[in-house]
Design an enzyme around this catalytic site. Structure first.
Site, PDB file in Angstrom:
ATOM      1  N   GLU A  82       0.833  -1.217   0.000  1.00 28.89           N
ATOM      2  CA  GLU A  82       0.000   0.000   0.000  1.00 28.89           C
ATOM      3  C   GLU A  82       0.867   1.266   0.000  1.00 28.89           C
ATOM      4  O   GLU A  82       1.710   1.458   0.887  1.00 28.89           O
ATOM      5  CB  GLU A  82      -0.915  -0.003   1.229  1.00 28.89           C
ATOM      6  N   LYS A 269      -7.513  -0.385  11.469  1.00 20.31           N
ATOM      7  CA  LYS A 269      -6.875  -0.850  10.228  1.00 20.31           C
ATOM      8  C   LYS A 269      -5.657   0.034   9.952  1.00 20.31           C
ATOM      9  O   LYS A 269      -4.609  -0.441   9.518  1.00 20.31           O
ATOM     10  CB  LYS A 269      -7.883  -0.795   9.072  1.00 20.31           C
ATOM     11  N   ASP A 285       4.182 -14.249  12.203  1.00 17.99           N
ATOM     12  CA  ASP A 285       2.854 -14.708  11.801  1.00 17.99           C
ATOM     13  C   ASP A 285       1.867 -13.548  11.963  1.00 17.99           C
ATOM     14  O   ASP A 285       1.400 -13.277  13.063  1.00 17.99           O
ATOM     15  CB  ASP A 285       2.480 -15.904  12.694  1.00 17.99           C
ATOM     16  N   HIS A 383      -2.372  10.429  -0.500  1.00 17.33           N
ATOM     17  CA  HIS A 383      -2.539   9.030  -0.896  1.00 17.33           C
ATOM     18  C   HIS A 383      -2.631   8.916  -2.416  1.00 17.33           C
ATOM     19  O   HIS A 383      -1.989   8.073  -3.028  1.00 17.33           O
ATOM     20  CB  HIS A 383      -3.811   8.483  -0.241  1.00 17.33           C
TER      21      HIS A 383
HETATM   22  P1  NDP Z   1       9.421 -23.121  16.589  1.00 20.61           P
HETATM   23  O1  NDP Z   1       8.682 -24.401  16.547  1.00 20.61           O
HETATM   24  O2  NDP Z   1      10.350 -22.840  15.459  1.00 20.61           O
HETATM   25  O3  NDP Z   1      10.175 -23.055  17.988  1.00 20.61           O
HETATM   26  C1  NDP Z   1      11.091 -22.072  18.329  1.00 20.61           C
HETATM   27  C2  NDP Z   1      12.523 -22.548  18.104  1.00 20.61           C
HETATM   28  O4  NDP Z   1      13.398 -21.501  18.389  1.00 20.61           O
HETATM   29  C3  NDP Z   1      12.866 -23.719  18.982  1.00 20.61           C
HETATM   30  O5  NDP Z   1      13.388 -24.725  18.164  1.00 20.61           O
HETATM   31  C4  NDP Z   1      13.970 -23.169  19.888  1.00 20.61           C
HETATM   32  O6  NDP Z   1      15.010 -24.081  20.047  1.00 20.61           O
HETATM   33  C5  NDP Z   1      14.542 -22.031  19.098  1.00 20.61           C
HETATM   34  N1  NDP Z   1      15.149 -20.989  19.899  1.00 20.61           N
HETATM   35  C6  NDP Z   1      16.392 -20.496  19.697  1.00 20.61           C
HETATM   36  N2  NDP Z   1      16.665 -19.503  20.540  1.00 20.61           N
HETATM   37  C7  NDP Z   1      15.579 -19.326  21.306  1.00 20.61           C
HETATM   38  C8  NDP Z   1      15.235 -18.397  22.349  1.00 20.61           C
HETATM   39  N3  NDP Z   1      16.077 -17.460  22.753  1.00 20.61           N
HETATM   40  N4  NDP Z   1      13.989 -18.475  22.875  1.00 20.61           N
HETATM   41  C9  NDP Z   1      13.107 -19.392  22.453  1.00 20.61           C
HETATM   42  N5  NDP Z   1      13.376 -20.312  21.486  1.00 20.61           N
HETATM   43  C10 NDP Z   1      14.592 -20.271  20.904  1.00 20.61           C
HETATM   44  O7  NDP Z   1       8.438 -21.876  16.605  1.00 20.61           O
HETATM   45  P2  NDP Z   1       7.315 -21.434  17.619  1.00 20.61           P
HETATM   46  O8  NDP Z   1       7.030 -22.435  18.682  1.00 20.61           O
HETATM   47  O9  NDP Z   1       7.675 -20.074  18.053  1.00 20.61           O
HETATM   48  O10 NDP Z   1       6.025 -21.397  16.679  1.00 20.61           O
HETATM   49  C11 NDP Z   1       5.879 -20.385  15.731  1.00 20.61           C
HETATM   50  C12 NDP Z   1       5.327 -20.957  14.446  1.00 20.61           C
HETATM   51  O11 NDP Z   1       4.124 -21.687  14.686  1.00 20.61           O
HETATM   52  C13 NDP Z   1       4.967 -19.880  13.465  1.00 20.61           C
HETATM   53  O12 NDP Z   1       5.464 -20.264  12.199  1.00 20.61           O
HETATM   54  C14 NDP Z   1       3.430 -19.917  13.442  1.00 20.61           C
HETATM   55  O13 NDP Z   1       2.938 -19.499  12.201  1.00 20.61           O
HETATM   56  C15 NDP Z   1       3.137 -21.359  13.712  1.00 20.61           C
HETATM   57  N6  NDP Z   1       1.842 -21.731  14.264  1.00 20.61           N
HETATM   58  C16 NDP Z   1       0.909 -20.820  14.719  1.00 20.61           C
HETATM   59  C17 NDP Z   1      -0.279 -21.236  15.283  1.00 20.61           C
HETATM   60  C18 NDP Z   1      -1.221 -20.192  15.814  1.00 20.61           C
HETATM   61  O14 NDP Z   1      -0.913 -19.022  15.764  1.00 20.61           O
HETATM   62  N7  NDP Z   1      -2.379 -20.554  16.348  1.00 20.61           N
HETATM   63  C19 NDP Z   1      -0.612 -22.655  15.392  1.00 20.61           C
HETATM   64  C20 NDP Z   1       0.452 -23.525  14.935  1.00 20.61           C
HETATM   65  C21 NDP Z   1       1.619 -23.083  14.394  1.00 20.61           C
HETATM   66  P3  NDP Z   1      14.965 -25.253  21.122  1.00 20.61           P
HETATM   67  O15 NDP Z   1      13.974 -26.234  20.605  1.00 20.61           O
HETATM   68  O16 NDP Z   1      16.341 -25.730  21.152  1.00 20.61           O
HETATM   69  O17 NDP Z   1      14.541 -24.645  22.418  1.00 20.61           O
END
Ligand code: NDP
Length: 429
Positions: A82, A269, A285, A383
């Site tokens: 936009e 918005k 997300d 705009h």
């Molecule tokens: P991930 O599954 O990728 O988990 C986060 C990763 O980051 C882990 O592997 C963790 O490693 C690593 N990590 C590295 N450094 C850090 C830190 N400082 N703090 C925390 N974690 C760290 O992602 P999320 O669990 O965040 O999930 C997000 C995704 O899920 C998005 O893509 C979203 O679109 C999707 N999603 C959204 C839903 C919703 O909104 N309702 C439903 C389902 C999925 P380690 O494992 O070693 O700790």
């Protein structure tokens, strides 16, 4: 040099802007390579990200400039189609910068997971049993995702709600367990879902009911970010409008949104116009952010303005915005999408809480940009000036023709596709 204030950036060519970023060390050679690549997100990578891939879908990436937040400079990458959003955010950020900058804070990084339990023979007893076993359940949740605890995060608390207690339908009577987890720098959806799923058998044992849904709630009330600005009226003076007139116009516009859902939707918005582009550019997300933000705007039971604008005792304009902001600096597609990696470099932020503060600040700036324009000359002038370029391109203009035709459309006060096509045809003949 203040890194977020880059005079003349607007008037440079795209190549000049990229070179300047490199000369300021804001990007390195490998990042520049992505900016210059025809297809920064390789189809092979995209094919691993979602299903049925046939290509990629690029958006313009611009930089929000002049942002000074808690005394720190930020260059803010914004991915958006936009026109006028990036210009407006940067314009307001400059005004606020001259007034001392934005302040921002966050409440923490605790996300909420929900477990739905149906068919408990005695719902009150089921609730008591869950609460009596809180420590055991929190420990089990942590054991399902041990790496999070090592990072200083993990399960923090839980509580229980009984929905439709008085109902005689077994469909809508339910116990809902809320699990609260500090997900550190990740958005945490997958983390929460893993933890919630792992608790299901224990919860069924404790409640004698059946667990159905086990999923993150996209309304994390304990992961809020707030931004604030205080602007002396003289800094708001625009054209023939005094600073006081602009200030009062902004407050009238806010009061309209605060009192009327029809206006609040459009007002909000405008706030999301600032927020979504940064959320998208940073690989987060945006559906999750949108859903949570609108839920927060309706938390009183009436959908209303996300932001608040008022005057303080000195007559300054004060703006505040608080929103759930469950963004991550790790996880999801952040380390997969090369442009998201580049955006994080430009932002120069490692903590998710800090990123959340930057994003809410851009939302507040964008809100003021729209209200200020509405309260003065209206948004159409600015705009349409930018929109006319898109119309010219859509009508077939290329190269230098784009600016020429866009200028003619504005001069003749007729920014329509039909007119643009006529001008393109004239130019080609
Ligand atoms: P991930 O599954 O990728 O988990 C986060 C990763 O980051 C882990 O592997 C963790 O490693 C690593 N990590 C590295 N450094 C850090 C830190 N400082 N703090 C925390 N974690 C760290 O992602 P999320 O669990 O965040 O999930 C997000 C995704 O899920 C998005 O893509 C979203 O679109 C999707 N999603 C959204 C839903 C919703 O909104 N309702 C439903 C389902 C999925 P380690 O494992 O070693 O700790």
């Amino acid at each position: 040099m203040e890194t977020s204030r880059i005079p003349g950036f607007y008037n440079m060519t795209v190549d000049e802007r990229r070179q300047l970023l490199a000369s300021m060390d804001l990007i390195q050679d490998d990042d520049a390579a992505y900016l210059f690549a025809k297809q920064p997100l390789a189809v092979e990578t995209a094919d691993h990200m979602i299903e049925n891939v046939i290509g990629t879908f690029p958006l313009p990436l611009g930089l929000g400039l002049n942002f000074l937040i808690n005394g720190q400079d930020y260059v803010v990458p914004m991915a958006i189609e936009e026109p006028s959003v990036v210009a407006s955010a940067s314009h307001i950020a400059k005004i606020v910068r001259d007034a001392g900058g934005f302040t921002a804070e966050s409440t923490g990084r605790v996300m909420t997971g929900q477990i739905q339990v149906i068919g408990c023979p005695d719902f009150a007893a089921a609730r008591d049993a869950v609460l009596a076993n809180k420590a055991r359940l929190l420990k089990a949740a942590d054991e399902a995702y041990p790496s999070l605890q090592k990072r200083g995060g993990g399960a923090r608390d839980l509580d229980v709600r009984l929905l439709n207690e008085a109902s005689d339908s077994s469909y809508n009577q339910m116990l809902v367990l809320h699990l609260y987890v500090d997900t550190r720098d990740a958005m945490g959806a997958n983390m929460l879902n893993t933890m919630a799923e792992s608790l299901a058998p224990v919860v069924e044992d404790l409640t004698a009911g059946k667990v159905y849904l086990r999923i993150l709630s996209n309304y994390p009330e304990n992961c809020l970010a707030r931004a604030r600005c205080v602007i002396p009226p003289e800094k708001l003076q625009t054209g023939n409008f005094s600073g006081e007139a602009v200030r009062d116009g902004v407050i009238h516009a806010y009061e309209f949104a605060a009192s009327d859902p029809y206006r609040a939707v459009t007002h909000n918005k405008g706030i999301m116009n600032g927020i979504d582009p940064v959320v998208i550019a940073s690989g987060n997300d945006w559906r999750a952010i949108e859903a949570g933000a609108h839920a927060h705007a309706a938390r009183s039971g009436m959908y209303t303005s996300m932001s608040t604008w008022y005057t303080d005792e000195q007559g300054n304009l004060v703006g505040e915005l608080e929103l759930p902001m469950p963004v991550g600096t790790v996880g999801g597609s952040i380390r997969v999408h090369p442009m998201a990696k580049l955006a994080h470099k430009l932002l120069n932020v490692t903590l998710a809480a800090e990123l959340a503060q930057v994003i809410v600040t851009v939302g507040l700036a964008q809100n003021l940009g729209a209200l200020k324009a509405l309260a003065t000359e209206g948004i159409q002038k600015g705009h349409m000036a930018l929109h006319s370029r898109s119309v010219a391109i859509a009508a077939g203009a290329t190269g230098e023709m784009i600016d020429m035709i866009s200028e003619r459309l504005i001069e003749e006060n007729d920014v329509r596709m039909g007119k643009a096509k006529e001008l393109v045809a004239d130019y080609q003949n």
